[in-house]
Design a protein around this motif. Sequence first.
Motif, PDB file in Angstrom:
ATOM      1  N   LEU A  63       0.205  54.853   9.825  1.00  0.00           N
ATOM      2  CA  LEU A  63       0.996  54.707  11.144  1.00  0.00           C
ATOM      3  C   LEU A  63       2.378  54.872  10.886  1.00  0.00           C
ATOM      4  O   LEU A  63       2.842  55.700  12.034  1.00  0.00           O
ATOM      5  CB  LEU A  63       0.950  53.202  11.101  1.00  0.00           C
ATOM      6  CG  LEU A  63      -0.657  52.191  11.891  1.00  0.00           C
ATOM      7  CD1 LEU A  63      -0.456  51.106  12.092  1.00  0.00           C
ATOM      8  CD2 LEU A  63      -1.065  52.828  13.905  1.00  0.00           C
ATOM      9  N   HIS A  64       3.197  55.606   9.623  1.00  0.00           N
ATOM     10  CA  HIS A  64       4.341  55.739   9.733  1.00  0.00           C
ATOM     11  C   HIS A  64       4.173  56.954   9.603  1.00  0.00           C
ATOM     12  O   HIS A  64       5.285  57.220  10.353  1.00  0.00           O
ATOM     13  CB  HIS A  64       4.557  55.158   8.304  1.00  0.00           C
ATOM     14  CG  HIS A  64       4.210  55.649   7.269  1.00  0.00           C
ATOM     15  ND1 HIS A  64       2.903  56.072   6.947  1.00  0.00           N
ATOM     16  CD2 HIS A  64       4.434  56.960   6.276  1.00  0.00           C
ATOM     17  CE1 HIS A  64       2.550  56.527   5.685  1.00  0.00           C
ATOM     18  NE2 HIS A  64       3.782  57.501   5.935  1.00  0.00           N
ATOM     19  N   GLN A 117      13.074  51.836  14.961  1.00  0.00           N
ATOM     20  CA  GLN A 117      14.668  51.583  14.044  1.00  0.00           C
ATOM     21  C   GLN A 117      14.547  53.359  13.459  1.00  0.00           C
ATOM     22  O   GLN A 117      15.666  53.333  13.616  1.00  0.00           O
ATOM     23  CB  GLN A 117      14.093  51.412  13.129  1.00  0.00           C
ATOM     24  CG  GLN A 117      14.124  49.155  13.619  1.00  0.00           C
ATOM     25  CD  GLN A 117      13.999  48.534  12.819  1.00  0.00           C
ATOM     26  OE1 GLN A 117      12.979  49.039  11.695  1.00  0.00           O
ATOM     27  NE2 GLN A 117      14.054  47.314  13.329  1.00  0.00           N
ATOM     28  N   VAL A 118      13.614  53.939  13.031  1.00  0.00           N
ATOM     29  CA  VAL A 118      13.893  55.215  12.250  1.00  0.00           C
ATOM     30  C   VAL A 118      14.208  56.218  13.090  1.00  0.00           C
ATOM     31  O   VAL A 118      15.211  56.780  13.128  1.00  0.00           O
ATOM     32  CB  VAL A 118      12.957  55.769  11.637  1.00  0.00           C
ATOM     33  CG1 VAL A 118      12.986  57.344  11.319  1.00  0.00           C
ATOM     34  CG2 VAL A 118      12.381  54.534  10.391  1.00  0.00           C
ATOM     35  N   LYS A 147      18.971  59.779  15.721  1.00  0.00           N
ATOM     36  CA  LYS A 147      19.566  59.775  16.858  1.00  0.00           C
ATOM     37  C   LYS A 147      21.054  59.178  15.989  1.00  0.00           C
ATOM     38  O   LYS A 147      22.214  60.276  16.696  1.00  0.00           O
ATOM     39  CB  LYS A 147      19.546  59.303  17.660  1.00  0.00           C
ATOM     40  CG  LYS A 147      19.874  59.664  19.432  1.00  0.00           C
ATOM     41  CD  LYS A 147      18.975  58.955  20.221  1.00  0.00           C
ATOM     42  CE  LYS A 147      19.865  59.286  21.649  1.00  0.00           C
ATOM     43  NZ  LYS A 147      19.341  58.508  22.495  1.00  0.00           N
ATOM     44  N   VAL A 148      21.231  58.266  15.498  1.00  0.00           N
ATOM     45  CA  VAL A 148      22.732  58.161  15.509  1.00  0.00           C
ATOM     46  C   VAL A 148      23.106  58.883  14.810  1.00  0.00           C
ATOM     47  O   VAL A 148      24.923  59.467  14.468  1.00  0.00           O
ATOM     48  CB  VAL A 148      23.009  56.708  15.297  1.00  0.00           C
ATOM     49  CG1 VAL A 148      24.351  56.781  14.419  1.00  0.00           C
ATOM     50  CG2 VAL A 148      22.140  55.619  16.397  1.00  0.00           C
ATOM     51  N   GLU A 149      22.281  59.255  13.458  1.00  0.00           N
ATOM     52  CA  GLU A 149      23.209  60.123  12.358  1.00  0.00           C
ATOM     53  C   GLU A 149      23.601  62.146  12.911  1.00  0.00           C
ATOM     54  O   GLU A 149      24.378  62.010  12.636  1.00  0.00           O
ATOM     55  CB  GLU A 149      21.880  60.256  11.219  1.00  0.00           C
ATOM     56  CG  GLU A 149      21.870  58.659   9.922  1.00  0.00           C
ATOM     57  CD  GLU A 149      20.690  59.239   9.805  1.00  0.00           C
ATOM     58  OE1 GLU A 149      19.706  60.078   9.556  1.00  0.00           O
ATOM     59  OE2 GLU A 149      20.471  58.091   8.681  1.00  0.00           O
ATOM     60  N   ARG A 150      22.492  61.825  14.124  1.00  0.00           N
ATOM     61  CA  ARG A 150      23.017  63.368  14.637  1.00  0.00           C
ATOM     62  C   ARG A 150      24.119  63.501  15.316  1.00  0.00           C
ATOM     63  O   ARG A 150      25.505  64.267  14.725  1.00  0.00           O
ATOM     64  CB  ARG A 150      21.895  63.659  15.509  1.00  0.00           C
ATOM     65  CG  ARG A 150      20.219  64.290  14.529  1.00  0.00           C
ATOM     66  CD  ARG A 150      18.976  64.860  15.170  1.00  0.00           C
ATOM     67  NE  ARG A 150      19.027  64.135  16.671  1.00  0.00           N
ATOM     68  CZ  ARG A 150      18.199  63.420  16.668  1.00  0.00           C
ATOM     69  NH1 ARG A 150      17.785  63.279  15.287  1.00  0.00           N
ATOM     70  NH2 ARG A 150      17.448  62.704  17.569  1.00  0.00           N
ATOM     71  N   ARG A 151      24.456  62.516  15.555  1.00  0.00           N
ATOM     72  CA  ARG A 151      25.604  62.173  16.655  1.00  0.00           C
ATOM     73  C   ARG A 151      27.023  61.980  15.793  1.00  0.00           C
ATOM     74  O   ARG A 151      27.658  62.422  15.936  1.00  0.00           O
ATOM     75  CB  ARG A 151      24.981  61.362  17.670  1.00  0.00           C
ATOM     76  CG  ARG A 151      26.821  60.693  19.156  1.00  0.00           C
ATOM     77  CD  ARG A 151      26.763  59.358  19.289  1.00  0.00           C
ATOM     78  NE  ARG A 151      24.904  59.253  20.039  1.00  0.00           N
ATOM     79  CZ  ARG A 151      25.159  57.972  19.624  1.00  0.00           C
ATOM     80  NH1 ARG A 151      25.861  57.001  19.227  1.00  0.00           N
ATOM     81  NH2 ARG A 151      23.672  58.162  20.440  1.00  0.00           N
ATOM     82  N   VAL A 152      26.559  61.653  14.146  1.00  0.00           N
ATOM     83  CA  VAL A 152      28.069  61.291  13.608  1.00  0.00           C
ATOM     84  C   VAL A 152      28.309  62.622  12.892  1.00  0.00           C
ATOM     85  O   VAL A 152      29.371  63.236  12.554  1.00  0.00           O
ATOM     86  CB  VAL A 152      27.588  60.050  12.855  1.00  0.00           C
ATOM     87  CG1 VAL A 152      28.855  60.057  11.512  1.00  0.00           C
ATOM     88  CG2 VAL A 152      27.589  58.696  12.949  1.00  0.00           C
TER      89      VAL A 152
END
Length: 122
Positions: A16-17, A65-66, A71-76
Amino acid sequence: MAAVSMSLEDQLAAFLHLLLPPLVREVNDPTAPLALKTLATEVTDLMKRSVGVETFTAAYTRAQQVLSQRKVERRVQRAQELLTNPVKTARVKIQKHMKKRTAKKRRLMQDKQVGFKRRKAS
């Protein structure tokens, strides 16, 4: 993916992952075509029935969540790039602007060939 999930019916929980992230992305993407969203929803429902609601929900939540974390990591990373290498950031920004200009020119040429006139916004 539906065929894979049907063939892996008893072992599907272990995979599933790997299978859920693209489905989660398409289901939650507001720009995705409706047919693709519907198909992704049908596949997720099929997987949910095959694996069980609890297992599926846990894996689906983890996939969401992943994806949001990435997405947050790319923005940072983009913000850090702006500070550490402003020349490269400016070059990328200019290239992006040029792509928009050429796309607009292409659209205008296509409209001109078809004989379509765009209205001015009032």
